[in-house]
Motif scaffolding. Structure first.
Motif, PDB file in Angstrom:
ATOM      1  N   ALA A   1       0.863  -1.195  -0.027  1.00 21.64           N
ATOM      2  CA  ALA A   1      -0.006   0.260   0.027  1.00 21.64           C
ATOM      3  C   ALA A   1       0.643   1.317   0.034  1.00 21.64           C
ATOM      4  N   ILE A   2       1.838   1.199   0.614  1.00 20.86           N
ATOM      5  CA  ILE A   2       2.945   2.342   0.693  1.00 20.86           C
ATOM      6  C   ILE A   2       3.438   2.353  -0.560  1.00 20.86           C
ATOM      7  N   ILE A   3       3.904   1.501  -1.340  1.00 21.37           N
ATOM      8  CA  ILE A   3       4.537   1.706  -2.615  1.00 21.37           C
ATOM      9  C   ILE A   3       3.384   2.372  -3.534  1.00 21.37           C
ATOM     10  N   LYS A   4       2.012   1.901  -3.585  1.00 23.05           N
ATOM     11  CA  LYS A   4       0.800   2.448  -4.198  1.00 23.05           C
ATOM     12  C   LYS A   4       0.764   4.156  -4.100  1.00 23.05           C
ATOM     13  N   GLN A   5       0.897   4.390  -2.733  1.00 26.92           N
ATOM     14  CA  GLN A   5       0.799   5.874  -2.233  1.00 26.92           C
ATOM     15  C   GLN A   5       1.997   6.659  -2.969  1.00 26.92           C
ATOM     16  N   ALA A   6       3.095   5.922  -3.012  1.00 25.36           N
ATOM     17  CA  ALA A   6       4.412   6.872  -3.504  1.00 25.36           C
ATOM     18  C   ALA A   6       4.108   6.934  -5.150  1.00 25.36           C
ATOM     19  N   ARG A   7       3.493   6.084  -5.642  1.00 24.45           N
ATOM     20  CA  ARG A   7       3.168   6.295  -7.245  1.00 24.45           C
ATOM     21  C   ARG A   7       2.241   7.342  -7.437  1.00 24.45           C
ATOM     22  N   GLN A   8       1.283   7.496  -6.490  1.00 34.27           N
ATOM     23  CA  GLN A   8       0.284   8.407  -6.569  1.00 34.27           C
ATOM     24  C   GLN A   8       0.758   9.981  -6.423  1.00 34.27           C
ATOM     25  N   THR A   9       1.868  10.137  -5.581  1.00 38.70           N
ATOM     26  CA  THR A   9       2.270  11.325  -5.286  1.00 38.70           C
ATOM     27  C   THR A   9       3.620  11.458  -6.084  1.00 38.70           C
ATOM     28  N   ASN A  10       4.200  10.696  -6.857  1.00 39.67           N
ATOM     29  CA  ASN A  10       5.385  10.702  -7.982  1.00 39.67           C
ATOM     30  C   ASN A  10       6.561  10.842  -7.009  1.00 39.67           C
ATOM     31  N   VAL A  11       6.629   9.874  -5.937  1.00 39.50           N
ATOM     32  CA  VAL A  11       7.759   9.844  -5.182  1.00 39.50           C
ATOM     33  C   VAL A  11       8.720   8.828  -6.021  1.00 39.50           C
ATOM     34  N   PRO A  12       9.916   8.908  -6.200  1.00 35.32           N
ATOM     35  CA  PRO A  12      10.583   8.191  -6.591  1.00 35.32           C
ATOM     36  C   PRO A  12      10.987   6.876  -5.543  1.00 35.32           C
ATOM     37  N   ILE A  13      11.097   5.664  -5.799  1.00 32.95           N
ATOM     38  CA  ILE A  13      11.148   4.548  -5.155  1.00 32.95           C
ATOM     39  C   ILE A  13      12.362   3.658  -5.589  1.00 32.95           C
ATOM     40  N   VAL A  14      13.221   3.335  -4.443  1.00 36.24           N
ATOM     41  CA  VAL A  14      14.308   2.249  -4.831  1.00 36.24           C
ATOM     42  C   VAL A  14      14.080   1.095  -4.049  1.00 36.24           C
ATOM     43  N   ILE A  15      13.840   0.000  -4.704  1.00 32.33           N
ATOM     44  CA  ILE A  15      13.630  -1.369  -4.355  1.00 32.33           C
ATOM     45  C   ILE A  15      14.728  -2.283  -4.010  1.00 32.33           C
ATOM     46  N   ASP A  16      15.120  -2.610  -2.964  1.00 32.57           N
ATOM     47  CA  ASP A  16      16.137  -3.541  -2.749  1.00 32.57           C
ATOM     48  C   ASP A  16      15.902  -4.737  -1.699  1.00 32.57           C
ATOM     49  N   GLY A  17      16.763  -5.727  -1.576  1.00 31.15           N
ATOM     50  CA  GLY A  17      16.252  -6.887  -0.491  1.00 31.15           C
ATOM     51  C   GLY A  17      14.888  -7.314  -0.627  1.00 31.15           C
ATOM     52  N   ASP A  18      14.367  -7.469   0.605  1.00 35.77           N
ATOM     53  CA  ASP A  18      13.064  -8.111   0.727  1.00 35.77           C
ATOM     54  C   ASP A  18      12.050  -7.311  -0.133  1.00 35.77           C
ATOM     55  N   GLY A  19      12.408  -5.857  -0.443  1.00 35.30           N
ATOM     56  CA  GLY A  19      11.243  -5.336  -1.323  1.00 35.30           C
ATOM     57  C   GLY A  19      11.222  -6.100  -2.825  1.00 35.30           C
ATOM     58  N   LEU A  20      12.355  -6.518  -3.366  1.00 29.40           N
ATOM     59  CA  LEU A  20      12.441  -7.141  -4.601  1.00 29.40           C
ATOM     60  C   LEU A  20      11.478  -8.558  -4.432  1.00 29.40           C
ATOM     61  N   PHE A  21      11.940  -9.258  -3.430  1.00 29.87           N
ATOM     62  CA  PHE A  21      10.733 -10.526  -3.097  1.00 29.87           C
ATOM     63  C   PHE A  21       9.336 -10.037  -3.223  1.00 29.87           C
ATOM     64  N   LEU A  22       9.110  -8.957  -2.741  1.00 26.58           N
ATOM     65  CA  LEU A  22       7.656  -8.676  -2.831  1.00 26.58           C
ATOM     66  C   LEU A  22       7.212  -8.201  -4.155  1.00 26.58           C
ATOM     67  N   VAL A  23       7.992  -7.340  -4.872  1.00 25.49           N
ATOM     68  CA  VAL A  23       7.643  -6.768  -6.394  1.00 25.49           C
ATOM     69  C   VAL A  23       7.832  -8.018  -7.134  1.00 25.49           C
ATOM     70  N   THR A  24       8.815  -8.879  -7.120  1.00 23.91           N
ATOM     71  CA  THR A  24       8.766 -10.112  -8.093  1.00 23.91           C
ATOM     72  C   THR A  24       7.429 -10.849  -8.020  1.00 23.91           C
ATOM     73  N   ASN A  25       6.909 -11.028  -6.932  1.00 20.35           N
ATOM     74  CA  ASN A  25       5.635 -11.677  -6.674  1.00 20.35           C
ATOM     75  C   ASN A  25       4.482 -10.886  -7.076  1.00 20.35           C
ATOM     76  N   SER A  26       4.582  -9.544  -7.200  1.00 19.59           N
ATOM     77  CA  SER A  26       3.728  -8.726  -7.378  1.00 19.59           C
ATOM     78  C   SER A  26       3.857  -7.417  -8.186  1.00 19.59           C
ATOM     79  N   LEU A  27       4.144  -7.855  -9.539  1.00 15.38           N
ATOM     80  CA  LEU A  27       4.911  -6.870 -10.388  1.00 15.38           C
ATOM     81  C   LEU A  27       4.092  -5.761 -10.877  1.00 15.38           C
ATOM     82  N   ASP A  28       2.797  -5.843 -10.762  1.00 13.28           N
ATOM     83  CA  ASP A  28       2.136  -4.603 -11.036  1.00 13.28           C
ATOM     84  C   ASP A  28       2.251  -3.360 -10.091  1.00 13.28           C
TER      85      ASP A  28
END
Length: 365
Positions: free
Chosen positions: A178-205
């Motif tokens: 949900a925090i990633i979705k918030q960042a997208r709505q406000t155009n905040v850049p995001i750097v995804i590393d570590g277990d964040g990559l586990f999350l987005v690999t399984n939820s690419l959208d």
């Protein structure tokens, strides 16, 4: 120049093979050649090496007494649970050591006292929750509170780093989604590393088609991304082409593939960073890199908007510039730390070399 330069393919391939033979022949004793070789050619003759030093100089701001606190960057790290407290600290403190003004950490309540004890410089928010600490009937309310609390701060940040020390608790990952979705709505850049990559690999959208996203996978994380998105195995013989295909497959977001030479692509160009470096592979360097990318990405965006400087960077994706700069600085700091500490080099030693490394390239005043 941040474009690919073609040369005669047969000549280039011969040069490439000769370079590889010399590096292999030198082995460990040929460290200087192995870790500082610039202008490396791919087997098809394409020049990928970025002019990282010029980019660092172009996007790093001078210290200006007329500026106020926060203008040099405000970074937030989303990560840190009861098992992993070092990773978010490494990312957040690295951002400060490079020159960001403020660095926040949003972590679980169990992790917060530990992270606070590492440094009083960090602003620590103990708001994240894991499944074991929340009853099923309370999860919806707690979820809403966590997301609302982060949302209050979101517009203040220049970049988020998501994943260091995050862990893989399902409820915690739901909140971070949900925090990633918030960042997208406000155009905040995001750097995804570590277990964040586990999350987005399984939820690419979560990150698909978001141009302000950066993924920084290590060898295993990259392998999982390739298998998931391209449905094949990693091809080291044609790594730049595969990296570009991978980036395009997620909607042309920027990927920084960590390795002996770091490869960076946003689906349009591929650049490598192979200058400097260290043979020491202590854990935590990826966390330094993630925090560093956040700062340089923020500075690159500011520079492009305000002043193009001496380097023609106006048409280059700031996420790519941020990755190149961060990769080069980490490699320089690691080389300095290794020069002093050799086998005993630890992540903290590298962090202490970040400021000196940047000062050598970009004097503060």
């Amino acid at each position: 120049m941040l474009i690919k330069h073609g040369v005669n393919s047969s000549v280039a391939a011969a040069v490439f093979r000769r370079q590889q033979f010399l590096v292999k022949s030198l082995g460990v004793g040929g460290q200087n050649c192995q870790y500082t070789m610039q202008g490396a050619l791919s087997e098809d003759g394409t020049h990928y090496e970025a002019d990282a030093v010029a980019i660092l100089r172009a996007i790093t701001p001078k210290l200006d007494p007329t500026r106020h606190k926060g203008q040099a960057g405000k970074v937030a790290v989303i990560g840190g649970c009861r098992e992993y407290t070092g990773a978010p600290y490494f990312a957040a403190i690295s951002a400060l050591k490079i020159g960001a003004d403020l660095s926040h950490v949003f972590c679980t309540k169990d992790a917060a006292p530990v992270i606070k004890s590492y440094s009083p410089e960090l602003i620590v928010h103990p708001i994240l929750e894991e499944s074991y600490s929340v009853r099923d009937e309370e999860k919806k309310l707690v979820f809403q509170k966590v997301v609302a609390e982060v949302d209050k701060w979101m517009e203040r940040f220049d970049c988020l780093v998501i994943g260091p020390g995050l862990g893989r608790d399902p409820f915690l990952l739901d909140c971070v989604s949900a925090i990633i979705k918030q960042a997208r709505q406000t155009n905040v850049p995001i750097v995804i590393d570590g277990d964040g990559l586990f999350l987005v690999t399984n939820s690419l959208d979560l990150i698909r088609d978001y141009p302000l996203a950066v993924l920084s996978p290590n060898v295993n994380e990259y392998k999982r991304l390739v298998q998931k998105i391209l449905c094949c195995e990693v091809d080291d013989l044609d790594a730049p082409a595969q990296l570009m295909s991978l980036s395009k497959g997620i909607g042309s977001i920027t990927i920084l593939r960590k390795g002996k030479s770091d490869l960076i692509s946003d689906g349009e160009i591929v650049k490598s960073v192979s200058i400097y470096g260290s043979p020491r592979r202590c854990g935590g360097q990826g966390d330094i890199l993630a925090g560093s990318v956040a700062v340089f990405l923020s500075w690159a965006r500011q520079r492009i908007l305000v002043d193009k400087g001496d380097l023609n960077i106006s048409s280059v994706n700031p996420t790519v510039l941020g990755c190149i700069a961060a990769s080069a600085l980490l490699r320089k700091a690691a080389s300095l730390a290794f020069e002093k500490n050799k086998r005993s080099t630890l992540t903290g030693d590298i962090i202490e070399c970040l400021g000196r490394s940047l000062e050598d390239i970009c004097p503060a005043c």
